[in-house]
Design a protein around this motif. Sequence first.
Motif, PDB file in Angstrom:
ATOM      1  N   VAL A 104      10.356  11.055  -7.349  1.00  0.00           N
ATOM      2  CA  VAL A 104       9.864   9.983  -6.467  1.00  0.00           C
ATOM      3  C   VAL A 104       9.922  10.423  -5.000  1.00  0.00           C
ATOM      4  N   LEU A 105      10.979  11.144  -4.631  1.00  0.00           N
ATOM      5  CA  LEU A 105      11.101  11.568  -3.231  1.00  0.00           C
ATOM      6  C   LEU A 105      10.018  12.588  -2.863  1.00  0.00           C
ATOM      7  N   LYS A 106       9.624  13.412  -3.826  1.00  0.00           N
ATOM      8  CA  LYS A 106       8.540  14.376  -3.547  1.00  0.00           C
ATOM      9  C   LYS A 106       7.254  13.614  -3.214  1.00  0.00           C
ATOM     10  N   ASP A 107       6.949  12.595  -4.011  1.00  0.00           N
ATOM     11  CA  ASP A 107       5.778  11.756  -3.739  1.00  0.00           C
ATOM     12  C   ASP A 107       5.895  11.094  -2.368  1.00  0.00           C
ATOM     13  N   ALA A 108       7.111  10.630  -2.065  1.00  0.00           N
ATOM     14  CA  ALA A 108       7.333   9.929  -0.801  1.00  0.00           C
ATOM     15  C   ALA A 108       7.017  10.844   0.371  1.00  0.00           C
ATOM     16  N   TYR A 109       7.459  12.104   0.264  1.00  0.00           N
ATOM     17  CA  TYR A 109       7.246  13.027   1.381  1.00  0.00           C
ATOM     18  C   TYR A 109       5.747  13.239   1.615  1.00  0.00           C
ATOM     19  N   LEU A 143      10.974  13.461   9.295  1.00  0.00           N
ATOM     20  CA  LEU A 143       9.541  13.178   9.442  1.00  0.00           C
ATOM     21  C   LEU A 143       9.349  11.743   9.944  1.00  0.00           C
ATOM     22  N   TRP A 144      10.074  10.832   9.348  1.00  0.00           N
ATOM     23  CA  TRP A 144       9.985   9.407   9.728  1.00  0.00           C
ATOM     24  C   TRP A 144      10.369   9.253  11.202  1.00  0.00           C
ATOM     25  N   TRP A 145      11.457   9.913  11.595  1.00  0.00           N
ATOM     26  CA  TRP A 145      11.915   9.813  12.994  1.00  0.00           C
ATOM     27  C   TRP A 145      10.901  10.409  13.977  1.00  0.00           C
ATOM     28  N   SER A 146      10.177  11.462  13.517  1.00  0.00           N
ATOM     29  CA  SER A 146       9.264  12.146  14.435  1.00  0.00           C
ATOM     30  C   SER A 146       7.981  11.349  14.674  1.00  0.00           C
ATOM     31  N   ALA A 147       7.723  10.361  13.842  1.00  0.00           N
ATOM     32  CA  ALA A 147       6.444   9.639  13.925  1.00  0.00           C
ATOM     33  C   ALA A 147       6.407   8.740  15.157  1.00  0.00           C
ATOM     34  N   PRO A 148       5.256   8.708  15.840  1.00  0.00           N
ATOM     35  CA  PRO A 148       5.137   7.823  17.012  1.00  0.00           C
ATOM     36  C   PRO A 148       5.310   6.349  16.630  1.00  0.00           C
ATOM     37  N   VAL A 149       4.823   5.971  15.437  1.00  0.00           N
ATOM     38  CA  VAL A 149       5.057   4.595  14.967  1.00  0.00           C
ATOM     39  C   VAL A 149       5.759   4.682  13.611  1.00  0.00           C
ATOM     40  N   PRO A 150       6.673   3.759  13.308  1.00  0.00           N
ATOM     41  CA  PRO A 150       7.391   3.847  12.033  1.00  0.00           C
ATOM     42  C   PRO A 150       6.422   3.851  10.847  1.00  0.00           C
ATOM     43  N   ASN A 176       0.813  -1.223   0.000  1.00  0.00           N
ATOM     44  CA  ASN A 176       0.000   0.000   0.000  1.00  0.00           C
ATOM     45  C   ASN A 176       0.844   1.269   0.000  1.00  0.00           C
ATOM     46  N   PHE A 177       2.134   1.143   0.248  1.00  0.00           N
ATOM     47  CA  PHE A 177       3.018   2.304   0.180  1.00  0.00           C
ATOM     48  C   PHE A 177       3.327   2.542  -1.304  1.00  0.00           C
ATOM     49  N   LEU A 178       2.551   3.429  -1.904  1.00  0.00           N
ATOM     50  CA  LEU A 178       2.606   3.564  -3.363  1.00  0.00           C
ATOM     51  C   LEU A 178       3.967   4.046  -3.849  1.00  0.00           C
ATOM     52  N   THR A 179       4.640   4.867  -3.031  1.00  0.00           N
ATOM     53  CA  THR A 179       5.984   5.300  -3.435  1.00  0.00           C
ATOM     54  C   THR A 179       6.908   4.100  -3.573  1.00  0.00           C
ATOM     55  N   GLY A 180       6.630   3.069  -2.780  1.00  0.00           N
ATOM     56  CA  GLY A 180       7.464   1.863  -2.854  1.00  0.00           C
ATOM     57  C   GLY A 180       7.429   1.261  -4.258  1.00  0.00           C
ATOM     58  N   ILE A 181       6.266   1.351  -4.911  1.00  0.00           N
ATOM     59  CA  ILE A 181       6.159   0.822  -6.283  1.00  0.00           C
ATOM     60  C   ILE A 181       7.050   1.655  -7.216  1.00  0.00           C
ATOM     61  N   LYS A 182       7.080   2.960  -6.971  1.00  0.00           N
ATOM     62  CA  LYS A 182       7.922   3.826  -7.816  1.00  0.00           C
ATOM     63  C   LYS A 182       9.406   3.591  -7.539  1.00  0.00           C
ATOM     64  N   CYS A 183       9.729   3.330  -6.281  1.00  0.00           N
ATOM     65  CA  CYS A 183      11.133   3.027  -5.955  1.00  0.00           C
ATOM     66  C   CYS A 183      11.565   1.776  -6.725  1.00  0.00           C
ATOM     67  N   GLU A 211       3.270  11.272   0.777  1.00  0.00           N
ATOM     68  CA  GLU A 211       2.632  10.043   1.272  1.00  0.00           C
ATOM     69  C   GLU A 211       2.978   9.814   2.754  1.00  0.00           C
ATOM     70  N   LEU A 212       4.228  10.109   3.105  1.00  0.00           N
ATOM     71  CA  LEU A 212       4.624   9.910   4.505  1.00  0.00           C
ATOM     72  C   LEU A 212       3.926  10.898   5.428  1.00  0.00           C
ATOM     73  N   GLN A 213       3.778  12.135   4.956  1.00  0.00           N
ATOM     74  CA  GLN A 213       3.074  13.138   5.778  1.00  0.00           C
ATOM     75  C   GLN A 213       1.686  12.624   6.148  1.00  0.00           C
ATOM     76  N   GLU A 214       0.998  12.061   5.158  1.00  0.00           N
ATOM     77  CA  GLU A 214      -0.354  11.554   5.381  1.00  0.00           C
ATOM     78  C   GLU A 214      -0.329  10.365   6.357  1.00  0.00           C
ATOM     79  N   ARG A 215       0.651   9.510   6.169  1.00  0.00           N
ATOM     80  CA  ARG A 215       0.752   8.349   7.068  1.00  0.00           C
ATOM     81  C   ARG A 215       1.032   8.797   8.509  1.00  0.00           C
ATOM     82  N   VAL A 216       1.917   9.771   8.649  1.00  0.00           N
ATOM     83  CA  VAL A 216       2.254  10.234  10.002  1.00  0.00           C
ATOM     84  C   VAL A 216       1.023  10.916  10.615  1.00  0.00           C
ATOM     85  N   ARG A 217       0.337  11.709   9.816  1.00  0.00           N
ATOM     86  CA  ARG A 217      -0.851  12.425  10.312  1.00  0.00           C
ATOM     87  C   ARG A 217      -1.926  11.459  10.786  1.00  0.00           C
ATOM     88  N   THR A 218      -2.089  10.358  10.062  1.00  0.00           N
ATOM     89  CA  THR A 218      -3.173   9.429  10.401  1.00  0.00           C
ATOM     90  C   THR A 218      -2.680   8.230  11.238  1.00  0.00           C
TER      91      THR A 218
END
Length: 494
Positions: A325-330, A284-291, A69-76, A332-339
């Motif tokens: 790809v990194l722009k997309d990653a950021y 951003l990744w480090w700041s998240a309560p869960v990875p 489900n990590f769509l950036t992963g498909i682009k990576c 997507e990660l923002q949304e994951r961290v927010r939710t």
Amino acid sequence: MPQSAIKSFQYPESLKEKFLKTSDIKFRYSKTVTPEEIWHFMTVDAPRRYPYAYEVNPYFMDQISADVNFLTGIKCRYLRLSQKDRFLGAHNNGVPIIFTQGGQTFEPYYAAGGIPMRPGLISRFADDLVEGQTLNQLGNNKKEKLEFGHKLIHTESCGIVGSHVTVQRGLVPVDLIAPYLCLRCSDKQYLVESYRNIKNVESYDDPASRGPYFKKDIPLMLIDYPIDNQNEKEWATDYLETMLRNLTAKITELGGKEVTDKDLAEEIRFENKIRKLTQDIVHLWWSAPVPPTNSSDFAGTSSTSAGLFRIGNEFSGDPNGAYSVLKDAYTELQERVRTGVKGTGVSDDPVRIYILGPAATETLDPGYIDKQGGVVVGKDDQWSEICTLVDEGGNNPYQNLAKAILSFPIELPTEQRAEWAIQQVKQSRADGVIFTHTWGCNFQSSVARMICDIIRDEVGVPVMDTGNNSGNSSGLGEEQSKTRVAAFIEMISG
Ligand code: SF4
């Protein structure tokens, strides 16, 4: 495992609609691709051409992230699996390919219109020249190159000797060999000597019968790199500046693209932009309560993919493609961290592991670390460069670049490198540190214990200093390192 029992992975069709809403990838050396084109490649073309990358095989390193489900992963993965087409296309258009080594930045190579490739990229490029391979066939090919390289060059060389063999056999088109002679890589002397001595061993028999063994006509150029706290010394920056100017001039000779100081300054600005974006992703990744992702998507490198760290540093051979790809990653990660989304495959309260040492996540399977209840929160290799922004001021970009290169934390005297690693361990809230070094990585294996001891004494986290085999997708010799990693994680989790 019998061939008939091998299962192939497929991206679920249910992801398609969401994936098609993501952005294009804009490349520098090839045409822009739309999400539709990427989806088609990843679900139709690539499974047929590169079946090894889709093989679900429990005996080998995890090839596919559990987090589809990590769509950036498909682009990576697209960046990885499109390499052959992109590199051959660019080379056919006159772009020189340069074999480099040493972990320094890529600005001079790209500013002069070339594509620099470290050994890992060379090796993966070569992997795909033969299409239709299973993972087992790919692993056996890698093993053959490794063994041949060890015999030819030295048994003390690390695993990248397979890439030397690939270049020397002329399996991939390389126009220039131009490594940095940095201290931390003990393999450099083997690389340099093997090319210097090509003429003395040209009759060497190639058991794989892959055509003329030596490409005697590949020019060799060394970027000498003064060591030991040189970043404050004027002579050292002047000296490295001369090396960098010689390098861009040489690439211009090969590719015909004139490179001005302004070109280099622009390239520095662009690559700084990628470094800043990658820093933002990591913080951003480090700041998240869960990875928010699993270890593979964050810091992994396997034969078939690359995590965000690697793309932020090596660009998969195209800085503009990496930036897209990194722009997309950021986002997507923002949304994951927010939710509060946790990366699939990461356990509920994972042991946070910081990894030190070059080629670390190529040899320590990050997917395996997740399965043992850990998660990789960072690594010093590549992060050292990502963290070093090049000064964009003044009128001599070569001086600015030289100063930055001489300041990379991973290249500093060992105590200073350890102090920098301590800051990273604290910021990433790591519970433990693993320093890993491959067979033949002699400088790293000799400083590993000292760095581990300094970190343990100052931070108080458990540390492990471990060697491992040369690392390849065949998983050969991984059992012992895996057992030790599993025991280390278990010990920390109590
Ligand atoms: S693993 Fe060590 S010896 Fe091998 S290329 Fe990397 S730094 Fe050099």
